[in-house]
Design an enzyme around this catalytic site. Structure first.
Site, PDB file in Angstrom:
ATOM      1  N   GLY A 255     -11.685  10.213  -5.028  1.00 23.94           N
ATOM      2  CA  GLY A 255     -11.269   9.860  -3.662  1.00 23.94           C
ATOM      3  C   GLY A 255     -11.728   8.578  -3.162  1.00 23.94           C
ATOM      4  O   GLY A 255     -11.508   8.480  -2.174  1.00 23.94           O
ATOM      5  N   PRO A 298     -11.561   9.683 -10.218  1.00 26.01           N
ATOM      6  CA  PRO A 298     -10.285   8.839  -9.709  1.00 26.01           C
ATOM      7  C   PRO A 298      -8.989   8.931 -10.067  1.00 26.01           C
ATOM      8  O   PRO A 298      -8.708   9.023 -10.979  1.00 26.01           O
ATOM      9  CB  PRO A 298     -11.157   7.451  -9.905  1.00 26.01           C
ATOM     10  CG  PRO A 298     -11.604   7.617 -11.320  1.00 26.01           C
ATOM     11  CD  PRO A 298     -11.985   9.326 -11.433  1.00 26.01           C
ATOM     12  N   ARG A 300      -6.171   7.373  -7.146  1.00 23.76           N
ATOM     13  CA  ARG A 300      -5.861   6.297  -6.514  1.00 23.76           C
ATOM     14  C   ARG A 300      -6.431   4.765  -6.764  1.00 23.76           C
ATOM     15  O   ARG A 300      -5.841   3.841  -6.844  1.00 23.76           O
ATOM     16  CB  ARG A 300      -6.072   6.467  -4.904  1.00 23.76           C
ATOM     17  CG  ARG A 300      -5.588   5.225  -4.162  1.00 23.76           C
ATOM     18  CD  ARG A 300      -6.056   5.325  -2.596  1.00 23.76           C
ATOM     19  NE  ARG A 300      -6.223   6.686  -2.120  1.00 23.76           N
ATOM     20  CZ  ARG A 300      -5.239   7.472  -1.486  1.00 23.76           C
ATOM     21  NH1 ARG A 300      -4.170   6.873  -0.916  1.00 23.76           N
ATOM     22  NH2 ARG A 300      -5.697   8.561  -0.921  1.00 23.76           N
ATOM     23  N   ARG A 336       4.137   7.881   2.845  1.00 21.67           N
ATOM     24  CA  ARG A 336       2.920   7.616   3.291  1.00 21.67           C
ATOM     25  C   ARG A 336       2.612   7.356   4.718  1.00 21.67           C
ATOM     26  O   ARG A 336       1.786   7.684   5.623  1.00 21.67           O
ATOM     27  CB  ARG A 336       1.714   6.883   2.311  1.00 21.67           C
ATOM     28  CG  ARG A 336       1.746   7.743   0.857  1.00 21.67           C
ATOM     29  CD  ARG A 336       0.600   7.034   0.123  1.00 21.67           C
ATOM     30  NE  ARG A 336      -0.742   7.361   0.590  1.00 21.67           N
ATOM     31  CZ  ARG A 336      -1.503   6.544   1.121  1.00 21.67           C
ATOM     32  NH1 ARG A 336      -1.085   5.189   1.485  1.00 21.67           N
ATOM     33  NH2 ARG A 336      -2.466   6.856   1.769  1.00 21.67           N
ATOM     34  N   TYR A 340       0.846   9.955   7.029  1.00 20.04           N
ATOM     35  CA  TYR A 340      -0.686   9.656   7.224  1.00 20.04           C
ATOM     36  C   TYR A 340      -0.531   8.696   8.127  1.00 20.04           C
ATOM     37  O   TYR A 340      -1.627   8.105   8.674  1.00 20.04           O
ATOM     38  CB  TYR A 340      -1.273   9.322   6.071  1.00 20.04           C
ATOM     39  CG  TYR A 340      -1.132  10.418   4.772  1.00 20.04           C
ATOM     40  CD1 TYR A 340      -1.323  11.639   4.946  1.00 20.04           C
ATOM     41  CD2 TYR A 340      -0.407   9.715   3.576  1.00 20.04           C
ATOM     42  CE1 TYR A 340      -1.133  12.250   3.747  1.00 20.04           C
ATOM     43  CE2 TYR A 340      -0.322  10.498   2.410  1.00 20.04           C
ATOM     44  CZ  TYR A 340      -0.632  11.923   2.746  1.00 20.04           C
ATOM     45  OH  TYR A 340      -0.517  12.635   1.411  1.00 20.04           O
ATOM     46  N   CYS A 367      17.540   8.781   7.223  1.00 23.56           N
ATOM     47  CA  CYS A 367      17.874   9.260   8.537  1.00 23.56           C
ATOM     48  C   CYS A 367      16.712   9.724   9.044  1.00 23.56           C
ATOM     49  O   CYS A 367      16.680  11.037   9.249  1.00 23.56           O
ATOM     50  CB  CYS A 367      19.110  10.046   8.411  1.00 23.56           C
ATOM     51  SG  CYS A 367      20.405   9.341   7.903  1.00 23.56           S
ATOM     52  N   GLU A 368      15.578   9.146   9.431  1.00 23.90           N
ATOM     53  CA  GLU A 368      14.455   9.709  10.184  1.00 23.90           C
ATOM     54  C   GLU A 368      13.903   8.447  11.009  1.00 23.90           C
ATOM     55  O   GLU A 368      13.955   7.478  10.370  1.00 23.90           O
ATOM     56  CB  GLU A 368      13.441   9.826   9.242  1.00 23.90           C
ATOM     57  CG  GLU A 368      13.727  11.191   8.309  1.00 23.90           C
ATOM     58  CD  GLU A 368      13.208  12.431   8.981  1.00 23.90           C
ATOM     59  OE1 GLU A 368      12.245  12.328   9.794  1.00 23.90           O
ATOM     60  OE2 GLU A 368      13.726  13.597   8.441  1.00 23.90           O
ATOM     61  N   TYR A 396       0.339   7.708  -5.235  1.00 22.17           N
ATOM     62  CA  TYR A 396       1.023   8.672  -4.090  1.00 22.17           C
ATOM     63  C   TYR A 396       2.298   8.301  -3.652  1.00 22.17           C
ATOM     64  O   TYR A 396       2.637   8.688  -2.447  1.00 22.17           O
ATOM     65  CB  TYR A 396      -0.156   9.032  -3.045  1.00 22.17           C
ATOM     66  CG  TYR A 396      -1.128   9.694  -3.685  1.00 22.17           C
ATOM     67  CD1 TYR A 396      -1.517  10.811  -4.486  1.00 22.17           C
ATOM     68  CD2 TYR A 396      -2.393   9.080  -3.779  1.00 22.17           C
ATOM     69  CE1 TYR A 396      -2.497  11.393  -5.028  1.00 22.17           C
ATOM     70  CE2 TYR A 396      -3.548   9.374  -4.368  1.00 22.17           C
ATOM     71  CZ  TYR A 396      -3.727  10.598  -5.003  1.00 22.17           C
ATOM     72  OH  TYR A 396      -5.020  11.248  -5.271  1.00 22.17           O
TER      73      TYR A 396
HETATM   74  N1  LLP Z   1     -10.024  15.212  -7.676  1.00 25.47           N
HETATM   75  C1  LLP Z   1      -9.292  16.202  -6.741  1.00 25.47           C
HETATM   76  C2  LLP Z   1      -9.775  17.544  -7.044  1.00 25.47           C
HETATM   77  C3  LLP Z   1      -8.327  15.950  -6.045  1.00 25.47           C
HETATM   78  O1  LLP Z   1      -7.858  16.857  -5.225  1.00 25.47           O
HETATM   79  C4  LLP Z   1      -7.957  14.530  -5.902  1.00 25.47           C
HETATM   80  C5  LLP Z   1      -6.909  14.240  -4.949  1.00 25.47           C
HETATM   81  C6  LLP Z   1      -8.539  13.612  -6.684  1.00 25.47           C
HETATM   82  C7  LLP Z   1      -9.347  14.019  -7.579  1.00 25.47           C
HETATM   83  C8  LLP Z   1      -8.106  12.332  -6.636  1.00 25.47           C
HETATM   84  O2  LLP Z   1      -8.250  11.721  -5.349  1.00 25.47           O
HETATM   85  P1  LLP Z   1      -7.893  10.049  -4.989  1.00 25.47           P
HETATM   86  O3  LLP Z   1      -9.216   9.219  -6.164  1.00 25.47           O
HETATM   87  O4  LLP Z   1      -6.694   9.643  -5.771  1.00 25.47           O
HETATM   88  O5  LLP Z   1      -8.149   9.840  -3.848  1.00 25.47           O
HETATM   89  N2  LLP Z   1      -1.251  12.283  -1.074  1.00 25.47           N
HETATM   90  C9  LLP Z   1      -2.545  11.468  -0.299  1.00 25.47           C
HETATM   91  C10 LLP Z   1      -3.839  11.616  -1.507  1.00 25.47           C
HETATM   92  C11 LLP Z   1      -3.971  13.476  -1.772  1.00 25.47           C
HETATM   93  C12 LLP Z   1      -5.261  13.494  -2.571  1.00 25.47           C
HETATM   94  C13 LLP Z   1      -5.298  14.754  -3.274  1.00 25.47           C
HETATM   95  N3  LLP Z   1      -6.338  14.829  -3.941  1.00 25.47           N
HETATM   96  C14 LLP Z   1      -2.470  10.028  -0.065  1.00 25.47           C
HETATM   97  O6  LLP Z   1      -1.450   9.687  -0.379  1.00 25.47           O
HETATM   98  O7  LLP Z   1      -3.204   9.574   0.616  1.00 25.47           O
END
Ligand code: LLP
Length: 445
Positions: A255, A298, A300, A336, A340, A367-368, A396
């Protein structure tokens, strides 16, 4: 680097301007767009490797025990990514049979795979057992029952973690918060639910509980809540000791956030890793426990900055008091901003360094009315045929891309040392009807 310095921390680390053209990974983006068409996604491998190295260095410096970096496939996943993650020695977080399939067919070692998800189907669990994933991350009690039945039928013992909803809030977009008490993910700590489900797992002859997991949310810039989650999981582990539970592995999730625009500050991983490491060590000391293997997840922060989206400008349109730069992608390859309210920046890749003199919006062809990639940005005067590069497009986007308006999902290239390799072809018109089956004669009457 000429004139890309303002964007230094959002462009890939190899980005440079040469004769007014943007180069990444030693490749001329203008030439790539001409050759492969647009929209086009490029991934700078050096930037991904650098991101991994920073996690490794921080863990090495701050965590005295063993550790693992587990890539969250959902950020961007395809065969080449699986090959890369495998070679880099990463673990892998998958959340579906589909992600699992992509990983295993590419030769990713199953033992290093963690199977997450809040509603895994029996068929997916069976697939996980069949390929021999390293860890199944159990989400709730009914899933414990289902996995136990499947493991019993195979006469196996499955190694599992339990996902806990620690009831910790974080500051990020509501849609990507996952650790509150009322989340759909994991078993709540409240009312001893987590204790009860953990005890249930510990009693099972077919499940071997070796770890606890929590994930608070995504695009986080504060380490303290994650450190707190680590502590909470360790407290739970301590409370389970009387049942013979040993916390071998601790996963406070992923995250960690990244900046998307030059106005956002850089978000180095070291202070985050340091805070989580320290909290883990201190909490274990307090309970007289050995420190577990620390698993960070991680997505993102490993791939977002490595990716750049390239779009061709079709027209420039003055509408009331706004000017729209119209590009050939948007909502379908990057939902995104619409989902968001995510903010992005852009560079005119064929005229890097021209002074930004005009305030415009950048909009796609779908078309949005929400298909506006950037609501307001200063750019040099843009003309039809110009190439717009949008940094921080690596996470993402393609994994959330759609075929809305029968858009063909873009091609993706892997850039390394001046070479570009196609890792995903652009979808063809035929791809758009590949799943279609015509009705038999007469049925349309
Ligand atoms: N671990 C778990 C259990 C997760 O659910 C996620 C992301 C991660 C790790 C990795 O998170 P990251 O490091 O990538 O933040 N579509 C959204 C993000 C959704 C993330 C879902 N879970 C966006 O575009 O911001």
């Amino acid at each position: 680097m000429s004139n890309t310095s303002r964007l230094h921390h959002v462009l890939p680390i190899t980005a440079t301007g040469v004769d007014g053209r943007l180069y990444i990974g030693g490749c001329d983006l203008v030439a790539l767009a001409d050759r492969f068409g647009t929209p086009l996604y490029v991934y700078d491998v050096a930037t991904m490797n650098d991101a991994v190295s920073r996690y490794e260095a921080a863990l090495e410096a701050h965590y005295p025990g063993s550790w693992e970096i587990t890539y969250a496939a959902k950020a961007f996943w395809c065969t080449a990514m699986a090959q890369w993650a495998s070679t880099r020695g990463l673990g892998l977080d998958v959340v579906s049979g589909g992600e699992l399939f992509i990983g295993t067919q590419a030769g990713f070692p199953p033992q290093r795979i963690h199977f997450h998800g809040n509603n895994k189907a029996d068929a997916e669990l069976a697939m996980a057992l069949e390929v021999g994933v390293g860890r199944v991350v159990l989400d709730h009690e009914a899933e414990v029952d289902r996995l136990e039945r499947l493991a019993a039928a195979r006469g196996e013992e499955v190694t599992v973690w339990l996902r806990v909803a620690p009831g910790i809030d974080v500051h990020t977009h509501d849609y990507v918060v996952t650790g509150r008490a009322d989340t759909k993910f994991g078993v709540p700590l409240a009312e001893d639910t987590a204790m009860r489900v953990a005890r249930r797992i510990l009693r099972s002859p077919h499940l071997r509980l070796v770890g606890l997991h929590a994930h608070l949310g995504s695009q986080l810039f504060e380490a303290m809540p994650v450190a707190r989650a680590a502590q909470v999981l360790i407290d739970l582990a301590a409370a389970l000791r009387d049942l013979g539970f040993v916390l071998h592995e601790l996963s406070p999730g992923g995250g960690w956030g990244v900046p998307y625009t030059p106005e956002m500050s850089p978000a180095p991983v070291e202070p985050y890793v340091a805070a989580v490491s320290q909290a883990t060590v201190v909490a274990c000391q307090r309970h007289g426990m050995e420190i577990p293997r620390l698993v960070l997840e991680p997505g993102r922060s490993l791939v977002a900055r490595a990716g750049v989206a390239l779009y061709r400008v079709g027209g420039v349109k003055h509408q009331s008091d706004r000017t729209f730069v119209l590009i050939d992608g948007g909502l379908a390859d990057n939902p995104r901003p619409a989902l968001y309210g995510a903010k992005y920046t852009a560079v005119v890749a064929n005229r890097v360094g021209d002074p930004a003199t005009e305030v415009v919006a950048v909009a796609g062809p779908y078309c949005e009315s929400g298909d506006v990639l950037i609501q307001e940005i200063s750019l040099p005067p843009v003309r039809p045929g110009d190439l717009l590069a949008v940094p921080v497009s690596g996470a993402y986007h393609l994994s959330m891309a759609s075929n809305y308006n029968a858009a063909r999902r873009p091609a993706a290239l892997w850039l390394v040392d001046g070479d570009a390799h196609v890792i995903q072809e652009r979808e063809s018109l035929e791809d758009l009807i590949r799943r279609d089956r015509p009705l038999p004669d007469g049925v349309t009457r």
